[in-house]
Structure formats: structure tokens, C-alpha cells
Design an enzyme around this catalytic site. Sequence first.
Site, mmCIF file in Angstrom:
data_model
loop_
_atom_site.group_PDB
_atom_site.id
_atom_site.type_symbol
_atom_site.label_atom_id
_atom_site.label_comp_id
_atom_site.label_asym_id
_atom_site.label_seq_id
_atom_site.Cartn_x
_atom_site.Cartn_y
_atom_site.Cartn_z
ATOM 1 N N LYS A 20 0.856 -1.210 0.000
ATOM 2 C CA LYS A 20 0.000 0.000 0.000
ATOM 3 C C LYS A 20 0.879 1.243 0.000
ATOM 4 O O LYS A 20 2.051 1.192 0.400
ATOM 5 C CB LYS A 20 -0.928 0.028 1.216
ATOM 6 C CG LYS A 20 -0.243 -0.009 2.606
ATOM 7 C CD LYS A 20 0.261 1.324 3.148
ATOM 8 C CE LYS A 20 0.879 1.219 4.546
ATOM 9 N NZ LYS A 20 1.707 2.360 4.921
ATOM 10 N N GLY A 109 7.337 1.129 4.974
ATOM 11 C CA GLY A 109 6.090 1.900 5.021
ATOM 12 C C GLY A 109 5.128 1.469 3.932
ATOM 13 O O GLY A 109 4.173 2.171 3.602
ATOM 14 N N GLY A 111 3.578 -1.532 4.104
ATOM 15 C CA GLY A 111 2.609 -2.442 4.733
ATOM 16 C C GLY A 111 2.813 -3.905 4.388
ATOM 17 O O GLY A 111 1.873 -4.698 4.520
ATOM 18 N N SER A 114 2.055 -6.472 7.217
ATOM 19 C CA SER A 114 0.619 -6.447 7.548
ATOM 20 C C SER A 114 -0.194 -7.127 6.456
ATOM 21 O O SER A 114 -1.126 -7.894 6.731
ATOM 22 C CB SER A 114 0.130 -5.001 7.686
ATOM 23 O OG SER A 114 0.907 -4.307 8.612
ATOM 24 N N SER A 115 0.157 -6.838 5.199
ATOM 25 C CA SER A 115 -0.578 -7.424 4.086
ATOM 26 C C SER A 115 -0.376 -8.941 4.066
ATOM 27 O O SER A 115 -1.330 -9.709 3.842
ATOM 28 C CB SER A 115 -0.086 -6.797 2.772
ATOM 29 O OG SER A 115 -0.856 -7.221 1.693
ATOM 30 N N ASP A 147 -2.006 -1.415 10.569
ATOM 31 C CA ASP A 147 -2.305 -1.335 9.134
ATOM 32 C C ASP A 147 -3.165 -2.489 8.648
ATOM 33 O O ASP A 147 -3.702 -2.442 7.543
ATOM 34 C CB ASP A 147 -0.992 -1.472 8.329
ATOM 35 C CG ASP A 147 -0.280 -0.158 8.158
ATOM 36 O OD1 ASP A 147 -0.893 0.885 8.412
ATOM 37 O OD2 ASP A 147 0.899 -0.203 7.756
HETATM 38 O O1 C5P Z 1 0.705 -1.469 14.898
HETATM 39 P P1 C5P Z 1 2.110 -1.647 14.467
HETATM 40 O O2 C5P Z 1 2.770 -2.819 15.121
HETATM 41 O O3 C5P Z 1 2.296 -1.657 12.991
HETATM 42 O O4 C5P Z 1 2.890 -0.357 14.969
HETATM 43 C C1 C5P Z 1 4.280 -0.311 15.107
HETATM 44 C C2 C5P Z 1 4.631 0.858 16.030
HETATM 45 O O5 C5P Z 1 4.319 2.102 15.391
HETATM 46 C C3 C5P Z 1 3.834 0.879 17.324
HETATM 47 O O6 C5P Z 1 4.468 0.110 18.321
HETATM 48 C C4 C5P Z 1 3.830 2.357 17.678
HETATM 49 O O7 C5P Z 1 5.048 2.733 18.274
HETATM 50 C C5 C5P Z 1 3.771 3.044 16.314
HETATM 51 N N1 C5P Z 1 2.398 3.390 15.902
HETATM 52 C C6 C5P Z 1 1.749 4.438 16.540
HETATM 53 N N2 C5P Z 1 0.469 4.751 16.181
HETATM 54 C C7 C5P Z 1 -0.152 4.081 15.195
HETATM 55 C C8 C5P Z 1 0.489 3.016 14.531
HETATM 56 C C9 C5P Z 1 1.771 2.693 14.920
HETATM 57 O O8 C5P Z 1 2.311 5.082 17.434
HETATM 58 N N3 C5P Z 1 -1.397 4.416 14.869
#
Ligand code: C5P
Length: 304
Positions: A20, A109, A111, A114-115, A147
Site C-alpha cells: 500500500k 512503510g 505495509g 501487515s498485508s 495497518d
Molecule cells: O501497529 P504496528 O505494530 O504496525 O505499529 C508499530 C509501532 O508504530 C507501534 O508500536 C507504535 O510505536 C507506532 N504506531 C503508533 N500509532 C499508530 C500506529 C503505529 O504510534 N497508529
Amino acid sequence: MIERIKNRSKSTVELFAPAKVNLFLAVTGKREDGYHDLCTVLAKVSVGDTLEMKRTDKNEGVNLRCPGFEDLETSGNLISQAVDKWFQQSGESWGVEITLKKKIPPMSGLGGGSSDAVSALLGMNKLGDESLPEDMLYNLASEIGSDCPSFLTAGLCLAEGRGEHVRSIIESLSQQISGQRVLLFRPDIGFSTADVYARLASKKSYSAKKRAQELVKSWENGNLSVEELLHNDLEIPVFEKHRYFLPLFEQIKQQYGIQPRLSGSGSCCFALLPSGFDQISQLKDLILKAWGDKVFLQTCEIID
Ligand code: C5P
């Protein structure tokens, strides 16, 4: 249109896990749970990973292979987490062999992780004796990563909250943008999402939520073009630390009239290529000259 899931046999499925880009990303404040509130428009692109998933009778859970990226073959991989969660939720237990063909560079960045995880959930639903309902898949996806829920939605979507509140962008707009060519370019370095958010938090330079929502609405109502919508608050902490982004962005803007953007927390960037744009090879040369020949460069298109 790219077919996202193919049944190879009764016990084998192949899934396409698209990358993405964030056409718009406003960070509107820090939350009590440590995450950030977002207002972001995500578009899926035709570059992606492929997962081949084979159900086995061995009661061994997941066996993940990732040729060329062996460091990803761990139980911490989001694919393994997704499979474990699917087994827990469904109560089923069998074995699954997964081969991940990685095309999306990690820490970009885009994704990718996640994908992949969402594709693994969809694959488990195909191979399992019972399918988990959609709302349950959403819950599992949001537990795996911010994501993830956006990859369960077709077409362009708006994600809010920490990323878990997802809705589709009006279909006519999604269809209009589908097929738009995009150039992805990434320096030979990956960024940690947590680091980038932490640096933004230390500056507290957040966008106003209402203003961000209004901008997305104006775009949906046809009062803003997609080029006018393009924005990413995470460029602030990234560009401050990595000084080589802005000069290249400015050069691209000056020479080609195209405004590149960082995708998510980077390090991958993207440029929307206007229809009829015929200087892709010159544009690629400019990027290679600026960032060296280890740069990841890929032309692709926005998909449904
Ligand atoms: O959710 P994910 O594991 O992808 O996020 C990785 C890190 O990015 C989180 O631990 C957090 O520090 C930061 N993050 C955030 N706010 C979000 C998404 C991610 O602060 N909405």
C-alpha cells in the site's frame, strides 16, 4: 484486476498480498495506549508478496519459509502470529506450510508484513473446515497490526483511530484512481515505524483532526484533486533526520512537476505518474544518480 486468492488444489491456495501507499496521512495526536490517532487514505498497488499455503495433516501449526529473507522465518513474523490467532479463534488444529515470496521490501512503510498477515488469515479461512466471519477477521487483523484491517477492504480506504476503523472511499473515486501509475523508490535503508512515531511525538507536531477529515471529505466530494490531497505528517521526523530526501523531492518537483511523498513511516517514497507521462526512465535515472544504484525502484499501479 489482480486475483487475490487462487485455489491451486483442495489443500493448497496461493494469495497475492499487495503493498500500500498512504495518499494522505495525518497524525492527529497521541493516545493513552501509546499509539497515535490517524486519519489516513490508503491505496493498494500492484506490487506485492505471494503466499503459497498448503494444509498438511501433521498437527504442527505453521512452518514458514521465505527464500532469500531467511531472517523473516521466525515465530515473531506477522504471518505466524496470524496463523496462531486463527487456530486459537477457530479451535481447529492442523498443520500449514507457507512459502512467502517477498517482493515488498521490509521496513518501507509499504505495509508488507501487515498485508502478508491478512493474506495468511484469508488463506486459513479457505483451507479451514470452518471460515471465521468477517468481523472476527477484522478483530484478529487489528490485534496483529495497525495497518492490517485496511488490507481486508477492497479499493481505496480511509483508516482512523490507530488504524483499525476502516471504511471504503466512495466507489466512483476508487474506480477513477484504479490503474493510476505509481513509481516506488526507496533508499537502501529501512526505518522502524516505532522510531519515526517516537520522534514525531517528541515534537508534538500533530495535525488537527477536524481539518484532516475535512480535507478527505473535500477530495471525496470532488473539490480537491488527489495531487492536492497528498500529504504525510511522518515526513517531518523522517526528513529532519535523513537530509537527503527533501533535495531529491524538490528536484523531481522542479524537473517533472510531480510531488513525491513518503509512504507511511518510510523509507519508501512514491510518485503518482500523470497519464501520458513518458519520462519514466529519465526520472529513474535522476533517482539512481541521487541515491545510488542500490535503490529499490519499481513502477506499478493502483489496484482495486
Ligand atoms: O501497529 P504496528 O505494530 O504496525 O505499529 C508499530 C509501532 O508504530 C507501534 O508500536 C507504535 O510505536 C507506532 N504506531 C503508533 N500509532 C499508530 C500506529 C503505529 O504510534 N497508529
